[in-house]
Structure formats: structure tokens, C-alpha cells
Scaffold this motif. Structure first.
Motif, mmCIF file in Angstrom:
data_model
loop_
_atom_site.group_PDB
_atom_site.id
_atom_site.type_symbol
_atom_site.label_atom_id
_atom_site.label_comp_id
_atom_site.label_asym_id
_atom_site.label_seq_id
_atom_site.Cartn_x
_atom_site.Cartn_y
_atom_site.Cartn_z
ATOM 1 N N LYS A 69 0.837 -1.205 0.000
ATOM 2 C CA LYS A 69 0.000 0.000 0.000
ATOM 3 C C LYS A 69 0.876 1.261 0.000
ATOM 4 O O LYS A 69 0.630 2.202 -0.756
ATOM 5 C CB LYS A 69 -0.946 -0.010 1.203
ATOM 6 C CG LYS A 69 -1.965 1.123 1.150
ATOM 7 C CD LYS A 69 -2.963 1.042 2.275
ATOM 8 C CE LYS A 69 -3.929 2.239 2.207
ATOM 9 N NZ LYS A 69 -4.818 2.298 3.372
ATOM 10 N N ALA A 70 1.884 1.262 0.871
ATOM 11 C CA ALA A 70 2.742 2.448 0.990
ATOM 12 C C ALA A 70 3.537 2.664 -0.300
ATOM 13 O O ALA A 70 3.724 3.791 -0.759
ATOM 14 C CB ALA A 70 3.692 2.289 2.171
ATOM 15 N N ARG A 71 3.999 1.583 -0.889
ATOM 16 C CA ARG A 71 4.881 1.692 -2.046
ATOM 17 C C ARG A 71 4.130 2.022 -3.337
ATOM 18 O O ARG A 71 4.632 2.763 -4.175
ATOM 19 C CB ARG A 71 5.647 0.362 -2.190
ATOM 20 C CG ARG A 71 6.555 0.256 -3.373
ATOM 21 C CD ARG A 71 7.637 1.331 -3.369
ATOM 22 N NE ARG A 71 8.349 1.348 -4.648
ATOM 23 C CZ ARG A 71 7.880 1.887 -5.763
ATOM 24 N NH1 ARG A 71 6.703 2.483 -5.781
ATOM 25 N NH2 ARG A 71 8.592 1.850 -6.874
ATOM 26 N N PHE A 72 2.909 1.453 -3.498
ATOM 27 C CA PHE A 72 2.220 1.591 -4.786
ATOM 28 C C PHE A 72 0.932 2.410 -4.738
ATOM 29 O O PHE A 72 0.370 2.722 -5.776
ATOM 30 C CB PHE A 72 1.918 0.195 -5.367
ATOM 31 C CG PHE A 72 3.145 -0.637 -5.584
ATOM 32 C CD1 PHE A 72 3.986 -0.371 -6.660
ATOM 33 C CD2 PHE A 72 3.484 -1.667 -4.722
ATOM 34 C CE1 PHE A 72 5.134 -1.133 -6.866
ATOM 35 C CE2 PHE A 72 4.626 -2.428 -4.911
ATOM 36 C CZ PHE A 72 5.460 -2.159 -5.979
ATOM 37 N N SER A 73 0.442 2.715 -3.544
ATOM 38 C CA SER A 73 -0.821 3.459 -3.407
ATOM 39 C C SER A 73 -1.919 2.914 -4.320
ATOM 40 O O SER A 73 -2.475 3.645 -5.152
ATOM 41 C CB SER A 73 -0.609 4.944 -3.713
ATOM 42 O OG SER A 73 0.359 5.487 -2.862
ATOM 43 N N PRO A 74 -2.230 1.637 -4.202
ATOM 44 C CA PRO A 74 -3.231 1.043 -5.096
ATOM 45 C C PRO A 74 -4.642 1.574 -4.821
ATOM 46 O O PRO A 74 -4.936 2.027 -3.720
ATOM 47 C CB PRO A 74 -3.153 -0.448 -4.753
ATOM 48 C CG PRO A 74 -2.663 -0.499 -3.341
ATOM 49 C CD PRO A 74 -1.724 0.663 -3.205
ATOM 50 N N SER A 75 -5.480 1.464 -5.841
ATOM 51 C CA SER A 75 -6.904 1.762 -5.642
ATOM 52 C C SER A 75 -7.504 0.730 -4.686
ATOM 53 O O SER A 75 -8.402 1.032 -3.910
ATOM 54 C CB SER A 75 -7.654 1.684 -6.973
ATOM 55 O OG SER A 75 -6.967 2.392 -7.981
ATOM 56 N N LYS A 76 -7.004 -0.506 -4.756
ATOM 57 C CA LYS A 76 -7.520 -1.582 -3.913
ATOM 58 C C LYS A 76 -6.468 -2.673 -3.786
ATOM 59 O O LYS A 76 -5.776 -2.965 -4.753
ATOM 60 C CB LYS A 76 -8.815 -2.161 -4.557
ATOM 61 C CG LYS A 76 -9.598 -3.111 -3.699
ATOM 62 C CD LYS A 76 -10.238 -2.431 -2.489
ATOM 63 C CE LYS A 76 -10.796 -3.425 -1.491
ATOM 64 N NZ LYS A 76 -9.751 -4.224 -0.817
ATOM 65 N N LEU A 77 -6.374 -3.240 -2.596
ATOM 66 C CA LEU A 77 -5.551 -4.425 -2.401
ATOM 67 C C LEU A 77 -6.400 -5.662 -2.641
ATOM 68 O O LEU A 77 -7.574 -5.690 -2.238
ATOM 69 C CB LEU A 77 -5.022 -4.477 -0.963
ATOM 70 C CG LEU A 77 -3.924 -3.480 -0.595
ATOM 71 C CD1 LEU A 77 -3.770 -3.402 0.920
ATOM 72 C CD2 LEU A 77 -2.598 -3.906 -1.230
ATOM 73 N N ASN A 78 -5.852 -6.646 -3.290
ATOM 74 C CA ASN A 78 -6.515 -7.955 -3.399
ATOM 75 C C ASN A 78 -5.662 -8.959 -2.635
ATOM 76 O O ASN A 78 -4.465 -9.091 -2.902
ATOM 77 C CB ASN A 78 -6.617 -8.408 -4.861
ATOM 78 C CG ASN A 78 -7.607 -7.612 -5.703
ATOM 79 O OD1 ASN A 78 -7.737 -7.868 -6.902
ATOM 80 N ND2 ASN A 78 -8.306 -6.637 -5.122
ATOM 81 N N ILE A 79 -6.272 -9.653 -1.691
ATOM 82 C CA ILE A 79 -5.542 -10.616 -0.847
ATOM 83 C C ILE A 79 -6.304 -11.936 -0.900
ATOM 84 O O ILE A 79 -7.495 -11.969 -0.602
ATOM 85 C CB ILE A 79 -5.458 -10.105 0.602
ATOM 86 C CG1 ILE A 79 -4.728 -8.746 0.636
ATOM 87 C CG2 ILE A 79 -4.750 -11.133 1.501
ATOM 88 C CD1 ILE A 79 -4.625 -8.118 2.008
ATOM 89 N N ALA A 80 -5.617 -13.011 -1.293
ATOM 90 C CA ALA A 80 -6.364 -14.249 -1.495
ATOM 91 C C ALA A 80 -5.517 -15.501 -1.337
ATOM 92 O O ALA A 80 -4.362 -15.545 -1.756
ATOM 93 C CB ALA A 80 -6.972 -14.249 -2.906
ATOM 94 N N ALA A 81 -6.119 -16.506 -0.724
ATOM 95 C CA ALA A 81 -5.561 -17.855 -0.689
ATOM 96 C C ALA A 81 -6.488 -18.711 -1.543
ATOM 97 O O ALA A 81 -7.645 -18.957 -1.169
ATOM 98 C CB ALA A 81 -5.510 -18.372 0.742
ATOM 99 N N ILE A 82 -6.029 -19.118 -2.712
ATOM 100 C CA ILE A 82 -6.886 -19.826 -3.673
ATOM 101 C C ILE A 82 -6.399 -21.272 -3.784
ATOM 102 O O ILE A 82 -6.997 -22.176 -3.216
ATOM 103 C CB ILE A 82 -6.901 -19.080 -5.034
ATOM 104 C CG1 ILE A 82 -7.428 -17.642 -4.811
ATOM 105 C CG2 ILE A 82 -7.776 -19.821 -6.039
ATOM 106 C CD1 ILE A 82 -7.362 -16.747 -6.017
ATOM 107 N N GLY A 83 -5.300 -21.489 -4.531
ATOM 108 C CA GLY A 83 -4.689 -22.818 -4.519
ATOM 109 C C GLY A 83 -5.366 -23.857 -5.392
ATOM 110 O O GLY A 83 -5.162 -25.041 -5.205
#
Lengths: 132, 132
Positions: A69-83
Motif C-alpha cells: 500500500k505504501a509503495r504503490f498506493s493502489p486503488s484496492k488491495l486484493n488478498i487471497a488464498a486460492i490454490g
């Protein structure tokens, strides 16, 4: 003995080792995209981890998310465990932008990965490492 | 004041309230798919939650994942906080099967939702509730 899945090795680059997980950069410049891989042999589901370890994995995911977040200032973070494709437990953390090529859809399975050039890769990895 | 996003309300059904989150069933019979929605006004990213609250949300996600695993015996659990389309913080928990219609791809954005019939819905919600 702990080993990282071959497909993960082939599609990402090592960034650094946190206390219980390895952080790797996905080799696709379309999105800032990292994988957090707990160093636990045969781990598949988050709920299979011992509670203390699971807590530590989430602390590390948080730490990585804050760096992204700090480095890229994204519009949204996506966090996922899919596998579904690689069973070894790994957590995706992706910086998404309203003008990126997949927005607002998810990035998994979108064809056309654009690998990093060597210089770009070294600079991105160095930059991520220095944020921890 | 806490309110659930209109799109979430329109595409899912209430199951129960856990300590800090609401659990809802996505109205699509193609996959057992629930949403966990922390009752925090204006929450968007997991890292924006206070640490204790974040921990509790993950405990509840774990609890839900265990119920889904016990109830449906999926080939793989998919757990994700995405939020590109609905910014309100919500965690997807989905039971995936190697013979489901999207396997091994992800389910987000796959067209053709198949809503529950009333009886099926009541039975599924009752069943999920009784597992907590």
C-alpha cells in the motif's frame, strides 16, 4: 523438508524471507503482485496451520499489505488464498488500480503475462526488500 | 452507522451474525459461497482494521472455513478479500470442487448465477446456522 512448488518457482522471483514465510514477486509487470508462502511442508489450507503459526502468517500478510500500500498506493488491495492450480499454501497480495488492464475483474488466469526485464526486476526486488 | 452495501444485499442472503461480522450466503447454487462482512462502518482494507478487530475477523473467517470444510468437503477452499466491485470490506469463502463448472479457475465474474429455490435456500441457511 520444505520446498516451494515448481510452478511458483518458475513464475516468480525471491524477494526475502520473513519469520515464517517466503515472499516472492510474481513475474508479471502488469500488476505489482507478490506471493507469501509459509515455510510449512505440505501446507494446503490456512485452517490446517497451528493457531500460532496461522496468526504469524496473517501478521506477515498484514506487513506485506502495508508495504504494498505504501509503495504503490493502489486503488484496492486484493488478498487471497486460492490454490486451485498450485495446492501448496500461498497468499496472493496484489496492488490493483482502476486503470489497470483487468480492472475491476480479478487477475487470476488473465493471459499475457509480461515478465520483468532484468534491470526492472532487480530494482523492484531491491525496492521491496528495503521496505521491510 | 453500519450498513451492508446494496449490491451485497441484492446478491446474498443473511445466515447469522458472529461476534464482529455478518455471514451471508451468495445466491448462486453453482458453488457453496459465503461472505463474511465485518460490522465496521466504512471499512475497505483489512489493514485498516484495528489489530484486535482484525484478529477477530480472521478467527471468524477460520471458524467459517472450518464449517465449510466440514459441511461440504471441498477439493479446495478459496478465501479472498478483493473489493474491486464492492469496496465495503468483505471476505469470500468458497468451497471448490475439481468437477465444479469453473475449476481450476476462480469464480469471480463467471456469468450465469443460478439462484437458490426458496426451499433449497431455507435448508442451506438452516444447515449452515446449525453448524455454528
Amino acid at each position: 523438508m520444505f520446498k516451494i512448488d515448481q510452478k511458483i518457482l518458475e513464475t516468480s522471483h525471491p524477494v526475502l524471507s520473513l519469520e515464517v514465510s517466503d515472499l516472492r514477486l510474481v513475474d508479471d509487470t502488469r500488476w505489482p503482485w507478490v506471493l507469501l508462502i509459509p515455510r510449512v511442508s505440505n501446507a494446503v489450507e490456512l485452517i490446517d496451520l497451528a493457531p500460532d503459526l496461522r496468526d504469524q502468517v496473517w501478521l506477515e500478510a498484514d506487513q506485506v499489505a502495508r508495504v504494498i500500500k505504501a509503495r504503490f498506493s493502489p486503488s484496492k488491495l486484493n488478498i487471497a488464498a486460492i490454490g486451485n492450480q498450485v495446492r501448496q499454501l500461498h497468499i496472493h497480495l496484489i496492488a490493483r488500480f482502476i486503470d489497470d488492464s483487468a480492472w475491476p475483474n480479478t487477475v487470476w488466469g488473465v493471459p499475457g503475462a509480461e515478465p520483468y526485464e532484468a534491470d526492472e526486476l532487480m530494482s523492484r526486488v531491491r525496492d521491496l526488500k528495503s521496505s521491510f
